[in-house]
Design a protein around this motif. Structure first.
Motif, PDB file in Angstrom:
ATOM      1  N   ALA A  91       5.072   2.193 -11.233  1.00 43.13           N
ATOM      2  CA  ALA A  91       4.914   0.911 -10.531  1.00 43.13           C
ATOM      3  C   ALA A  91       4.051   1.094  -9.292  1.00 43.13           C
ATOM      4  N   THR A  92       2.796   0.739  -9.409  1.00 46.21           N
ATOM      5  CA  THR A  92       1.862   0.909  -8.300  1.00 46.21           C
ATOM      6  C   THR A  92       0.651   0.013  -8.517  1.00 46.21           C
ATOM      7  N   HIS A  93      -0.010  -0.335  -7.382  1.00 42.85           N
ATOM      8  CA  HIS A  93      -1.280  -1.075  -7.465  1.00 42.85           C
ATOM      9  C   HIS A  93      -2.439  -0.153  -7.154  1.00 42.85           C
ATOM     10  N   ASP A  94      -2.146   1.117  -7.007  1.00 42.51           N
ATOM     11  CA  ASP A  94      -3.149   2.070  -6.533  1.00 42.51           C
ATOM     12  C   ASP A  94      -3.950   2.619  -7.716  1.00 42.51           C
ATOM     13  N   VAL A 143       8.107   4.307  -7.621  1.00 41.02           N
ATOM     14  CA  VAL A 143       7.299   3.551  -6.642  1.00 41.02           C
ATOM     15  C   VAL A 143       6.988   4.484  -5.470  1.00 41.02           C
ATOM     16  N   LYS A 144       6.065   4.067  -4.608  1.00 44.13           N
ATOM     17  CA  LYS A 144       5.796   4.907  -3.423  1.00 44.13           C
ATOM     18  C   LYS A 144       6.901   4.744  -2.376  1.00 44.13           C
ATOM     19  N   GLY A 145       7.456   3.525  -2.248  1.00 43.14           N
ATOM     20  CA  GLY A 145       8.494   3.276  -1.233  1.00 43.14           C
ATOM     21  C   GLY A 145       7.985   2.287  -0.205  1.00 43.14           C
ATOM     22  N   ALA A 146       8.812   1.276   0.119  1.00 40.83           N
ATOM     23  CA  ALA A 146       8.344   0.143   0.912  1.00 40.83           C
ATOM     24  C   ALA A 146       8.933   0.068   2.309  1.00 40.83           C
ATOM     25  N   TYR A 147       9.841   0.985   2.680  1.00 41.56           N
ATOM     26  CA  TYR A 147      10.548   0.848   3.953  1.00 41.56           C
ATOM     27  C   TYR A 147       9.996   1.837   4.974  1.00 41.56           C
ATOM     28  N   ASP A 165      16.916  -1.977  -7.926  1.00 45.58           N
ATOM     29  CA  ASP A 165      15.884  -1.635  -6.939  1.00 45.58           C
ATOM     30  C   ASP A 165      16.444  -0.596  -5.971  1.00 45.58           C
ATOM     31  N   MET A 166      15.537   0.156  -5.326  1.00 48.89           N
ATOM     32  CA  MET A 166      15.992   1.120  -4.321  1.00 48.89           C
ATOM     33  C   MET A 166      15.684   0.568  -2.926  1.00 48.89           C
ATOM     34  N   GLU A 167      16.690   0.591  -2.056  1.00 48.57           N
ATOM     35  CA  GLU A 167      16.511   0.105  -0.680  1.00 48.57           C
ATOM     36  C   GLU A 167      16.255   1.301   0.237  1.00 48.57           C
ATOM     37  N   ILE A 197      13.034   5.203  -8.076  1.00 47.48           N
ATOM     38  CA  ILE A 197      12.900   6.368  -7.193  1.00 47.48           C
ATOM     39  C   ILE A 197      11.617   6.197  -6.379  1.00 47.48           C
ATOM     40  N   GLN A 198      11.730   6.530  -5.075  1.00 51.67           N
ATOM     41  CA  GLN A 198      10.600   6.335  -4.151  1.00 51.67           C
ATOM     42  C   GLN A 198       9.921   7.675  -3.882  1.00 51.67           C
ATOM     43  N   SER A 199       8.641   7.769  -4.172  1.00 46.95           N
ATOM     44  CA  SER A 199       7.978   9.082  -4.063  1.00 46.95           C
ATOM     45  C   SER A 199       7.878   9.547  -2.611  1.00 46.95           C
ATOM     46  N   ARG A 219       7.715  -7.235   3.807  1.00 42.82           N
ATOM     47  CA  ARG A 219       7.349  -5.894   3.311  1.00 42.82           C
ATOM     48  C   ARG A 219       5.966  -5.927   2.666  1.00 42.82           C
ATOM     49  N   ARG A 220       5.652  -7.028   1.988  1.00 45.78           N
ATOM     50  CA  ARG A 220       4.316  -7.136   1.363  1.00 45.78           C
ATOM     51  C   ARG A 220       3.223  -7.212   2.436  1.00 45.78           C
ATOM     52  N   LEU A 221       3.507  -7.898   3.548  1.00 44.52           N
ATOM     53  CA  LEU A 221       2.514  -7.945   4.630  1.00 44.52           C
ATOM     54  C   LEU A 221       2.340  -6.561   5.241  1.00 44.52           C
ATOM     55  N   GLY A 222       3.447  -5.842   5.387  1.00 44.01           N
ATOM     56  CA  GLY A 222       3.399  -4.503   5.981  1.00 44.01           C
ATOM     57  C   GLY A 222       2.558  -3.542   5.162  1.00 44.01           C
ATOM     58  N   GLU A 223       2.539  -3.740   3.843  1.00 43.64           N
ATOM     59  CA  GLU A 223       1.754  -2.843   2.984  1.00 43.64           C
ATOM     60  C   GLU A 223       0.265  -3.080   3.139  1.00 43.64           C
ATOM     61  N   ARG A 224      -0.099  -4.307   3.487  1.00 41.23           N
ATOM     62  CA  ARG A 224      -1.521  -4.617   3.580  1.00 41.23           C
ATOM     63  C   ARG A 224      -1.717  -5.647   4.683  1.00 41.23           C
TER      64      ARG A 224
HETATM   65  P1  FDA Z   1      -0.596   1.595  -1.769  1.00 38.23           P
HETATM   66  O1  FDA Z   1       0.313   1.002  -0.752  1.00 38.23           O
HETATM   67  O2  FDA Z   1      -1.252   2.891  -1.478  1.00 38.23           O
HETATM   68  O3  FDA Z   1      -1.676   0.510  -2.124  1.00 38.23           O
HETATM   69  C1  FDA Z   1      -2.750   0.750  -3.028  1.00 38.23           C
HETATM   70  C2  FDA Z   1      -3.616  -0.492  -3.129  1.00 38.23           C
HETATM   71  O4  FDA Z   1      -2.862  -1.537  -3.763  1.00 38.23           O
HETATM   72  C3  FDA Z   1      -4.047  -1.108  -1.800  1.00 38.23           C
HETATM   73  O5  FDA Z   1      -5.200  -0.501  -1.302  1.00 38.23           O
HETATM   74  C4  FDA Z   1      -4.247  -2.559  -2.179  1.00 38.23           C
HETATM   75  O6  FDA Z   1      -5.477  -2.723  -2.852  1.00 38.23           O
HETATM   76  C5  FDA Z   1      -3.151  -2.788  -3.172  1.00 38.23           C
HETATM   77  N1  FDA Z   1      -1.933  -3.314  -2.521  1.00 38.23           N
HETATM   78  C6  FDA Z   1      -0.783  -2.641  -2.286  1.00 38.23           C
HETATM   79  N2  FDA Z   1       0.135  -3.447  -1.696  1.00 38.23           N
HETATM   80  C7  FDA Z   1      -0.470  -4.645  -1.535  1.00 38.23           C
HETATM   81  C8  FDA Z   1      -0.047  -5.888  -0.977  1.00 38.23           C
HETATM   82  N3  FDA Z   1       1.168  -6.067  -0.470  1.00 38.23           N
HETATM   83  N4  FDA Z   1      -0.932  -6.926  -0.972  1.00 38.23           N
HETATM   84  C9  FDA Z   1      -2.169  -6.776  -1.492  1.00 38.23           C
HETATM   85  N5  FDA Z   1      -2.628  -5.609  -2.039  1.00 38.23           N
HETATM   86  C10 FDA Z   1      -1.787  -4.572  -2.057  1.00 38.23           C
HETATM   87  N6  FDA Z   1       9.647  -0.265  -3.170  1.00 38.23           N
HETATM   88  C11 FDA Z   1      10.898   0.165  -2.864  1.00 38.23           C
HETATM   89  O7  FDA Z   1      11.055   0.810  -1.808  1.00 38.23           O
HETATM   90  N7  FDA Z   1      11.954  -0.105  -3.689  1.00 38.23           N
HETATM   91  C12 FDA Z   1      11.798  -0.773  -4.870  1.00 38.23           C
HETATM   92  O8  FDA Z   1      12.767  -0.977  -5.587  1.00 38.23           O
HETATM   93  C13 FDA Z   1      10.498  -1.223  -5.221  1.00 38.23           C
HETATM   94  N8  FDA Z   1      10.266  -1.912  -6.376  1.00 38.23           N
HETATM   95  C14 FDA Z   1       8.970  -2.165  -6.762  1.00 38.23           C
HETATM   96  C15 FDA Z   1       8.706  -2.712  -8.020  1.00 38.23           C
HETATM   97  C16 FDA Z   1       7.401  -2.854  -8.466  1.00 38.23           C
HETATM   98  C17 FDA Z   1       7.134  -3.399  -9.827  1.00 38.23           C
HETATM   99  C18 FDA Z   1       6.319  -2.450  -7.623  1.00 38.23           C
HETATM  100  C19 FDA Z   1       4.888  -2.551  -8.069  1.00 38.23           C
HETATM  101  C20 FDA Z   1       6.565  -1.981  -6.358  1.00 38.23           C
HETATM  102  C21 FDA Z   1       7.884  -1.848  -5.922  1.00 38.23           C
HETATM  103  N9  FDA Z   1       8.149  -1.358  -4.640  1.00 38.23           N
HETATM  104  C22 FDA Z   1       9.433  -0.949  -4.339  1.00 38.23           C
HETATM  105  C23 FDA Z   1       7.086  -1.333  -3.601  1.00 38.23           C
HETATM  106  C24 FDA Z   1       6.418   0.015  -3.500  1.00 38.23           C
HETATM  107  O9  FDA Z   1       7.283   0.967  -2.970  1.00 38.23           O
HETATM  108  C25 FDA Z   1       5.164  -0.042  -2.608  1.00 38.23           C
HETATM  109  O10 FDA Z   1       5.546  -0.407  -1.311  1.00 38.23           O
HETATM  110  C26 FDA Z   1       4.097  -1.006  -3.086  1.00 38.23           C
HETATM  111  O11 FDA Z   1       3.977  -0.985  -4.478  1.00 38.23           O
HETATM  112  C27 FDA Z   1       2.719  -0.614  -2.466  1.00 38.23           C
HETATM  113  O12 FDA Z   1       2.384   0.676  -2.858  1.00 38.23           O
HETATM  114  P2  FDA Z   1       1.243   1.004  -3.945  1.00 38.23           P
HETATM  115  O13 FDA Z   1       1.806   1.991  -4.926  1.00 38.23           O
HETATM  116  O14 FDA Z   1       0.737  -0.219  -4.550  1.00 38.23           O
HETATM  117  O15 FDA Z   1       0.145   1.818  -3.162  1.00 38.23           O
END
Ligand code: FDA
Length: 311
Positions: free
Chosen positions: A228-231, A189-193, A136-138, A165-167, A291-296
């Motif tokens: 890796a995205t939910h978008d 991934v988009k990036g979570a931090y 994973d990328m931190e 890699i984080q876009s 981090r999951r709460l922060g995303e949504r």
């Molecule tokens: P975006 O945040 O734009 O969300 C698009 C839509 O997806 C939202 O409108 C909502 O419907 C849904 N959604 C997204 N997040 C949600 C949530 N928490 N709860 C409910 N619905 C949600 N990051 C990182 O920095 N290092 C890593 O190593 C990884 N590894 C990783 C593995 C895998 C398999 C995934 C899917 C994601 C990661 N991430 C990660 C997290 C990633 O960087 C990112 O923060 C999340 O995937 C949210 O971004 P989306 O691409 O989903 O788009």
């Protein structure tokens, strides 16, 4: 109300020991506790049961024993032994042989040599069992060290390993080219931090644009990339680009996190796309959960409701 909370607020709350202790008491207490929406359980048996459920739906899995930022070499070694035990348990259970891990869990904050030694221990056991290991990328202070550690191991023959890699990072296209040149696998991934503007795009539109550009380079020049995205917009851009370039569905895979957009997970898999679910578990689930709460932030409403019911 919660939707207005910025991502930064969750980074601050993630450091609160009071919140952590409240969450630890109530978050995983019963099968309906709030953290179980995103975390498969606190032990490997629960994670394997969750992985079996995921696989019954025709999806692939990667298991992640949660943990990060350990402060001593002893803790890093304990985490390493923990991972090796998880690999043994997965092997015995028959679920998919794929794990994800974080380098600060293996001692990257202590020194890189300790981390490399620990990762090697895991990769040796993983290689013998035909496992794939995703690093994973931190956050950005670790990007160079993570890529260097990965490349060091790749260059001495460990090819059962890939990176993330984080876009949102402005440097990422160069990093993708570097990993593609090795022939190694990237999870995009988009990036979570929370990252400063000097290194990362701050607007969703810029992050999304970079994600699409990087996805295209990965699909064209990469080795079995994971998107890796939910978008839905990113997913549509990927399938449209693959169709336009005649890239077969089995040359890449989609990935999503456990508990998020299950509807999309099964519909993409039903449409013939290899699809992997990231199944996190373990007692150290609090930072991942925040981090999951922060995303949504709307997720907080659901948590507060569950907490009131628990108490
Ligand atoms: P975006 O945040 O734009 O969300 C698009 C839509 O997806 C939202 O409108 C909502 O419907 C849904 N959604 C997204 N997040 C949600 C949530 N928490 N709860 C409910 N619905 C949600 N990051 C990182 O920095 N290092 C890593 O190593 C990884 N590894 C990783 C593995 C895998 C398999 C995934 C899917 C994601 C990661 N991430 C990660 C997290 C990633 O960087 C990112 O923060 C999340 O995937 C949210 O971004 P989306 O691409 O989903 O788009």
């Amino acid at each position: 109300m919660f939707a207005a909370l910025p991502k930064a607020a969750f980074s601050i709350l993630a450091g609160s020991s009071m919140l952590k202790s409240l969450a630890s008491t109530y978050g995983m207490r019963s099968s309906s506790s709030f953290a179980r929406r995103f975390i498969a359980g606190e032990n490997v048996e629960e994670a394997i049961a969750a992985a079996r459920d995921v696989e019954r739906q025709g999806l692939l899995v990667t298991l992640d024993l949660l943990g990060e930022s350990v402060a001593s070499a002893d803790e890093a070694f304990a985490a390493t032994k923990g991972y090796i035990a998880v690999i043994d348990a997965i092997q015995a259970s028959g679920v998919g042989r794929n794990v994800s891990l974080k380098l600060t869990q293996l001692g990257l904050d202590i020194d890189q040599a300790t981390c490399i030694d620990n990762l090697r221990r895991i990769l040796d056991v993983a290689k013998a069992g035909d496992f794939f290991v995703r690093i994973d990328m931190e956050n950005s202070p670790y990007t160079d060290r993570t890529l260097d550690t990965f490349e060091t191991l790749w260059n001495i023959g460990y090819h059962n390993v890939g990176v993330v890699i984080q876009s949102y990072l402005k440097r990422s296209m160069d990093d993708i080219r570097r990993v593609n040149a090795l022939g190694a696998r990237v999870r995009l991934v988009k990036g979570a931090y929370r990252e400063p503007a000097a290194v990362a795009y701050q607007q969703k539109a810029d992050v999304d644009r970079a994600f699409v550009d990087q996805m295209q380079v990965l699909l064209t020049d990469g080795t079995y990339p994971a998107i890796a995205t939910h978008d839905p917009a990113m997913i549509d851009a990927t399938t449209a680009f693959a169709a336009q370039k005649n890239i077969a569905k089995d040359r890449y895979e989609f990935q999503m996190l456990y508990g998020i957009r299950r509807d999309l997970q099964t519909s993409l898999s039903a449409a013939g796309h290899p699809f992997r679910v990231y199944v996190p578990f373990g007692t150290e689930w609090f930072p991942y959960f925040m981090r999951r709460l922060g995303e949504r932030p709307a997720n907080v409403g659901f948590i507060v409701g569950s907490l009131l019911k628990e108490k």
